[in-house]
Design an enzyme around this catalytic site. Structure first.
Site, PDB file in Angstrom:
ATOM      1  N   LYS A   1       0.841  -1.198   0.000  1.00 45.32           N
ATOM      2  CA  LYS A   1       0.000   0.000   0.000  1.00 45.32           C
ATOM      3  C   LYS A   1       0.877   1.249   0.000  1.00 45.32           C
ATOM      4  CE  LYS A   1      -3.904  -1.844   2.692  1.00 45.32           C
ATOM      5  NZ  LYS A   1      -4.988  -1.613   1.740  1.00 45.32           N
TER       6      LYS A   1
ATOM      7  N   ARG B   1     -10.400 -11.469   1.804  1.00 48.50           N
ATOM      8  CA  ARG B   1     -11.297 -12.483   1.233  1.00 48.50           C
ATOM      9  C   ARG B   1     -10.645 -13.868   1.282  1.00 48.50           C
ATOM     10  NH1 ARG B   1     -11.592  -9.168  -4.269  1.00 48.50           N
ATOM     11  NH2 ARG B   1     -11.188  -7.540  -2.747  1.00 48.50           N
TER      12      ARG B   1
HETATM   13  N1  BES Z   1      -8.094  -3.778   4.313  1.00 48.12           N
HETATM   14  C1  BES Z   1      -8.287  -3.376   2.981  1.00 48.12           C
HETATM   15  C2  BES Z   1      -9.600  -2.670   2.750  1.00 48.12           C
HETATM   16  C3  BES Z   1      -9.775  -1.312   3.378  1.00 48.12           C
HETATM   17  C4  BES Z   1      -9.575  -0.177   2.629  1.00 48.12           C
HETATM   18  C5  BES Z   1     -10.211  -1.182   4.668  1.00 48.12           C
HETATM   19  C6  BES Z   1      -9.780   1.053   3.199  1.00 48.12           C
HETATM   20  C7  BES Z   1     -10.408   0.046   5.234  1.00 48.12           C
HETATM   21  C8  BES Z   1     -10.212   1.168   4.473  1.00 48.12           C
HETATM   22  C9  BES Z   1      -8.278  -4.602   2.045  1.00 48.12           C
HETATM   23  O1  BES Z   1      -7.488  -5.662   2.450  1.00 48.12           O
HETATM   24  C10 BES Z   1      -7.738  -4.128   0.738  1.00 48.12           C
HETATM   25  O2  BES Z   1      -6.650  -3.660   0.705  1.00 48.12           O
HETATM   26  N2  BES Z   1      -8.546  -4.226  -0.300  1.00 48.12           N
HETATM   27  C11 BES Z   1      -8.179  -3.775  -1.583  1.00 48.12           C
HETATM   28  C12 BES Z   1      -8.665  -4.777  -2.593  1.00 48.12           C
HETATM   29  C13 BES Z   1      -8.147  -4.543  -3.983  1.00 48.12           C
HETATM   30  C14 BES Z   1      -6.650  -4.832  -4.023  1.00 48.12           C
HETATM   31  C15 BES Z   1      -8.877  -5.453  -4.935  1.00 48.12           C
HETATM   32  C16 BES Z   1      -8.809  -2.407  -1.831  1.00 48.12           C
HETATM   33  O3  BES Z   1      -9.938  -2.201  -1.400  1.00 48.12           O
HETATM   34  O4  BES Z   1      -8.157  -1.559  -2.394  1.00 48.12           O
HETATM   35 ZN    ZN Z   2      -5.471  -5.508   1.866  1.00 52.37          ZN
END
Ligand code: BES
Ligand code: ZN
Ligand code: ZN
Length: 518
Positions: free
Chosen positions: A297, A371
């Site tokens: 990230k 997931r």
């Molecule tokens: N933990 C994150 C989702 C999240 C985003 C929670 C913002 C709280 C605030 C999750 O694991 C994630 O990173 N999801 C990605 C999925 C994508 C790579 C398909 C996302 O939402 O960007």
């Molecule tokens: Zn994630």
């Protein structure tokens, strides 16, 4: 915070601060506010009369007016708390109003306070019919308990401004009403504490709350309330062939934790549960820190990803309340906890892993890890005999884009199960908005080389792609999926809430479970 319930005229209660609720009963959009206190105590009304006549207090939700040395009352201070317009008065307004009262008292150094239970004579009967006493008293207590928490435990300049004792003071009423108020009062404490239990976990930083530590805290809680709790790690993941969960976990120095909490209802001697009795499975995403892994990230805002275990916290909190409320239904809480880290041992984009169910998954993005852990958690719940499933997860940023921070996302594959959850939402006051997960969306997660892939083929409908992925692992089992990414952390200060962990979903999950009690 200690809580007491007494039945007497609030005017005669000696307390450093007495809070009383007020509504605006003005009719018409442009009418000036007309304030009515929700009490039948003449002494309280008289003490407030002059201040209210000034017109300074408008009665909006959470608004406060503080009077010192109120005439004719034993209380040292009288705090008037607005609940908004009488026409829109709801149980949730009372929850927020009680919270606002507590948060108004804290910075003033008040350690003991009382809140006058709202009385119906001040409002017309028709309106009060929608506001059952049990729910009002429960919401009042929940709101107060939740608002009492501040998130300053890690500050060395912490000023401990806790309210040590709260008295709910209701007028003497018919026995049946008093009973209802009492029931709500007791339930409210259990549920408010469960929500706070979840919030404390979510507030913990990633270096403190590792998966192992989460397992320990769950085990301690379970021992306290009499739940069975098993905490497993890497070896068990191998044994169960949880290839998806393990893929996420293996990049970290911190071992994963698979937490299984079991609640069995007590049956009368000689009575056994019917063969077709429901068994509820509560599955929580417990990523104690989500760096994104190899698909790392951006640095900005990454610190917030300590709250990526809010779904797990909601399930642990809910299990605590379930153990105390003892509904007549079996419940299994499952938490899949890991840290999502990049390292030489981490899983990579392009990897193909095999989930416990046997399905193969192509990894396109290691940041879509939630997931994966849930896939194995949900399948495992089914193998343990769960007939109905619910999961909660801070799963997608896309859900936050779709719904903002007011409603959390809700997905469901079965209408009667959805109805049950709607019913629970009405009681909990929490907001979820249903999004689709019909098979029309199935192509979004089709992989070239494996059964499915862990992200959508495009960025559109990202919250739905995630739900479709989970759906592959629940199959026909009735299931509710709560995507709480946007609602697990309060970004705004409100009169009834500080910034920080919200404890979202705890109350709705508890109520949903109670809806299955036989
Ligand atoms: N933990 C994150 C989702 C999240 C985003 C929670 C913002 C709280 C605030 C999750 O694991 C994630 O990173 N999801 C990605 C999925 C994508 C790579 C398909 C996302 O939402 O960007
Ligand atoms: Zn994630
Ligand atoms: Zn995540």
């Amino acid at each position: 915070m200690d809580m007491k319930l007494v039945f007497q005229d609030p005017a005669g209660l000696a307390t450093p601060m007495l809070a009383v609720f007020a509504v605006d009963v003005a009719i018409g959009k442009d009418a000036a506010p007309l304030i009515a206190l929700l009490t039948t105590s003449d002494a309280v009304s008289n003490a407030a009369a002059a201040a209210l006549a000034s017109g300074e207090f408008k009665g909006t939700l959470g608004e406060q007016l503080l009077l010192h040395g109120p005439d004719g009352l034993k209380a040292e201070r009288l705090l008037i708390v607005g609940l908004g317009n009488a026409k829109t008065l709801s149980v949730d307004c009372v929850r927020k109003g009680a919270g606002a009262a507590v948060r108004a008292a804290k910075p003033r150094g008040v350690r003991e306070m009382a809140i006058a239970f709202l009385e119906d004579h001040a409002l017309d009967d028709e309106h009060m019919e929608n506001l059952p006493c049990t729910l009002l008293s429960r919401a009042l207590v929940e709101g107060a308990a939740v608002a009492e928490r501040d998130w300053d435990t890690y500050r060395s300049d912490r000023k401990d401004l806790s309210i040590e004792s709260l008295t709910v003071v209701a007028r003497e009423a018919e026995e049946s009403t008093s009973k209802e108020i009492h029931t709500g009062f007791e339930e409210g404490q259990v549920i408010g504490e469960a929500q706070n239990f979840a919030r404390v976990l979510v507030n913990e930083p990633g270096n403190v709350l590792t998966p192992t530590e989460l397992g320990k805290r769950a085990a301690v809680m379970c021992a306290e309330v009499g739940l069975k709790c098993e905490v497993y790690s890497t070896e068990k993941l191998h044994e169960l062939k949880m290839g998806a969960f393990h893929a996420v976990a293996k990049g970290s120095e911190q071992p994963p934790a698979l937490i299984v909490m079991t609640y069995e209802p007590k049956m009368e001697k000689g009575v056994t549960a019917p063969k077709d009795a429901p068994v509820l499975g509560l599955v929580g995403k417990g990523i104690t820190f989500d760096t994104g892994g190899i698909s790392i990230k951006p640095a900005e805002g990454m610190e917030k990803m300590k709250y990526d275990m809010a779904g797990a916290a909601a399930m642990i909190g809910a299990m605590r309340a379930i153990a105390q409320l003892r509904p007549a239904v079996k419940v299994i809480g499952i938490v899949c906890s890991a840290e999502n880290m990049p390292s030489g041992r981490a899983y990579k984009p392009g990897d193909v892993v095999t989930a416990m169910s046997g399905k193969t998954i192509e990894i396109l993005n290691t940041d879509a890890e939630g997931r994966l852990v849930l896939a194995d958690g949900l399948h495992y719940a089914k193998t343990l005999g769960c007939t109905h499933l619910i999961d909660a997860a801070t799963l997608t940023g896309a859900c936050v884009v779709a719904l903002g921070m007011i409603n959390a996302g809700l997905f469901c594959n079965d209408e009667p199960t959805f109805e049950k959850f709607l019913e629970a939402m009405r009681v909990s006051g929490e907001k979820f908005w249903r999004l689709p997960c019909t098979d029309d969306y199935k192509d979004q997660i089709k992989s070239q080389i494996a059964d499915i892939m862990n992200t959508g083929g495009s960025r559109w409908g990202g919250a739905i792609s995630a739900a479709m992925f989970l759906k592959e692992f629940v199959d026909e089992t009735p299931w509710v999926h709560l995507d709480i990414a946007g609602c697990a952390w309060n970004e705004e200060v409100k009169p009834w809430q500080p910034k920080g962990p919200s404890g979202i979903a705890v109350r709705s999950i508890i109520e949903w479970v109670r809806g299955y009690a036989v």
